[in-house]
Scaffold this motif. Structure first.
Motif, PDB file in Angstrom:
ATOM      1  N   SER A 201      -7.940 -43.164  14.750  1.00 37.73           N
ATOM      2  CA  SER A 201      -8.681 -42.190  15.560  1.00 37.73           C
ATOM      3  C   SER A 201     -10.014 -42.737  16.058  1.00 37.73           C
ATOM      4  CB  SER A 201      -8.918 -40.907  14.758  1.00 37.73           C
ATOM      5  OG  SER A 201      -9.757 -41.161  13.633  1.00 37.73           O
ATOM      6  N   LYS A 202     -10.451 -43.838  15.471  1.00 39.45           N
ATOM      7  CA  LYS A 202     -11.725 -44.444  15.882  1.00 39.45           C
ATOM      8  C   LYS A 202     -11.526 -45.649  16.805  1.00 39.45           C
ATOM      9  CE  LYS A 202     -14.405 -43.019  11.824  1.00 39.45           C
ATOM     10  NZ  LYS A 202     -15.302 -43.459  10.722  1.00 39.45           N
ATOM     11  N   GLU A 203     -10.391 -45.676  17.466  1.00 34.02           N
ATOM     12  CA  GLU A 203     -10.091 -46.809  18.350  1.00 34.02           C
ATOM     13  C   GLU A 203     -11.095 -46.904  19.492  1.00 34.02           C
ATOM     14  OE1 GLU A 203      -6.582 -47.779  21.492  1.00 34.02           O
ATOM     15  OE2 GLU A 203      -5.914 -47.548  19.403  1.00 34.02           O
ATOM     16  N   LYS A 204     -11.443 -45.760  20.121  1.00 33.66           N
ATOM     17  CA  LYS A 204     -12.410 -45.778  21.222  1.00 33.66           C
ATOM     18  C   LYS A 204     -13.784 -46.230  20.736  1.00 33.66           C
ATOM     19  CE  LYS A 204     -14.469 -43.026  24.919  1.00 33.66           C
ATOM     20  NZ  LYS A 204     -15.815 -43.535  24.639  1.00 33.66           N
ATOM     21  N   GLU A 205     -14.162 -45.742  19.570  1.00 31.70           N
ATOM     22  CA  GLU A 205     -15.441 -46.151  18.992  1.00 31.70           C
ATOM     23  C   GLU A 205     -15.467 -47.661  18.749  1.00 31.70           C
ATOM     24  OE1 GLU A 205     -17.837 -45.329  14.823  1.00 31.70           O
ATOM     25  OE2 GLU A 205     -16.635 -43.690  15.685  1.00 31.70           O
ATOM     26  N   PHE A 206     -14.345 -48.191  18.316  1.00 28.93           N
ATOM     27  CA  PHE A 206     -14.209 -49.631  18.091  1.00 28.93           C
ATOM     28  C   PHE A 206     -14.354 -50.413  19.402  1.00 28.93           C
ATOM     29  CE2 PHE A 206     -10.961 -53.153  17.629  1.00 28.93           C
ATOM     30  CZ  PHE A 206     -11.812 -54.031  16.978  1.00 28.93           C
ATOM     31  N   VAL A 207     -13.696 -49.912  20.444  1.00 27.60           N
ATOM     32  CA  VAL A 207     -13.778 -50.578  21.757  1.00 27.60           C
ATOM     33  C   VAL A 207     -15.206 -50.521  22.294  1.00 27.60           C
ATOM     34  CG1 VAL A 207     -13.007 -50.483  24.167  1.00 27.60           C
ATOM     35  CG2 VAL A 207     -11.354 -50.156  22.314  1.00 27.60           C
ATOM     36  N   ASP A 208     -15.877 -49.379  22.144  1.00 27.66           N
ATOM     37  CA  ASP A 208     -17.262 -49.256  22.622  1.00 27.66           C
ATOM     38  C   ASP A 208     -18.181 -50.249  21.907  1.00 27.66           C
ATOM     39  OD1 ASP A 208     -16.605 -47.274  24.401  1.00 27.66           O
ATOM     40  OD2 ASP A 208     -17.084 -45.626  23.032  1.00 27.66           O
ATOM     41  N   ALA A 209     -17.933 -50.457  20.608  1.00 23.00           N
ATOM     42  CA  ALA A 209     -18.744 -51.415  19.870  1.00 23.00           C
ATOM     43  C   ALA A 209     -18.519 -52.839  20.376  1.00 23.00           C
ATOM     44  CB  ALA A 209     -18.420 -51.320  18.380  1.00 23.00           C
ATOM     45  N   LEU A 210     -17.265 -53.144  20.727  1.00 23.41           N
ATOM     46  CA  LEU A 210     -16.959 -54.476  21.261  1.00 23.41           C
ATOM     47  C   LEU A 210     -17.567 -54.673  22.650  1.00 23.41           C
ATOM     48  CD1 LEU A 210     -13.190 -54.817  20.235  1.00 23.41           C
ATOM     49  CD2 LEU A 210     -15.149 -55.979  19.197  1.00 23.41           C
TER      50      LEU A 210
END
Length: 231
Positions: A201-210
């Motif tokens: 569920s935190k995939e978008k958060e992960f992408v934003d961090a990258l």
């Protein structure tokens, strides 16, 4: 009278198999196959066809061994015929090759004259195959949501060996660099990682961090593919 159906039509003097023993052996073999299949699937990337085939093969081999037991000529012929499936046929999915083995086993039984056992084997294996096919493999679905392929583009002056370590540690349980290549006339690198997310569920958060680390260049996350043709 009932057991006479399961006698060989080719040689009435030959020793016949016991029907109850035949069913017990196949049943135990299927249970063993199910255990092996779930043991293989535990925390492993797999295809459904491979797991089904793994569950069915012990019963196929068990039947073949029961039919050729003590018959050296039949054993040699079976070994040669089965080897043709792997080395002379066009590669297919695990289920395709497993179905070929089941068809060959049924033909072997019928060819030795045990027509009743051939029909019984086909019915048991057919029912088992339909049951396995309709069983939902929830573990596989969970792995699909967790295991991803990450493609990320970075500037050439960014050290990709360590720049994403903190982010990966925060959002993934596993990560490995699969490939790296230059792009855009050598001014950028395109990296491909295999990752396992801690929380899908935190995939978008992960992408934003990258994105904050790679200068908002291209990032793509896709489902991690499993080789469907591998047996």
């Amino acid at each position: 009278m009932f057991n006479s159906i399961f006698q060989s039509v080719l040689d009435s003097s030959s020793e016949t198999l016991d029907v109850s023993g035949f069913i017990i052996c196949i049943g135990v073999s299927i249970l063993i196959g199910i255990f092996l299949a779930f043991m293989y699937a535990f925390r492993t990337k797999y295809t459904k066809s491979f797991v089904i085939t793994l569950a069915m093969l012990p019963a196929v081999v068990c039947t073949v061994i029961m039919m050729v037991n003590g018959n050296i000529g039949a054993g040699v012929a079976v070994a040669g015929t089965f080897s043709l499936v792997r080395f002379r046929s066009v590669p297919g999915s695990a289920r395709d090759i497993g179905s070929i083995f089941m068809a060959m086993a049924a033909g072997l039984i019928a060819g030795m004259g045990y027509l009743g056992f051939a029909i019984l084997f086909t019915l048991i294996m057919g029912i088992a195959l339909m049951i396995f096919t309709n069983v939902p493999f929830e573990m596989g679905k969970k792995r699909d949501a967790i295991d991803k392929t990450l493609k990320i583009t970075i500037p050439e002056d960014l050290d990709y060996y360590s720049v994403f370590d903190d982010t990966f540690e925060q959002y993934t349980t596993e990560h490995s660099l699969v490939s790296s290549k230059t792009t855009n006339m050598g001014s950028m690198f395109k990296l491909i990682y295999n990752i396992s997310l801690k929380d899908p569920s935190k995939e978008k958060e992960f992408v934003d961090a990258l994105r904050c680390q790679n200068g908002n260049l291209e990032i793509a996350i896709s489902r991690q593919e499993v080789n469907n043709n591998e047996l």
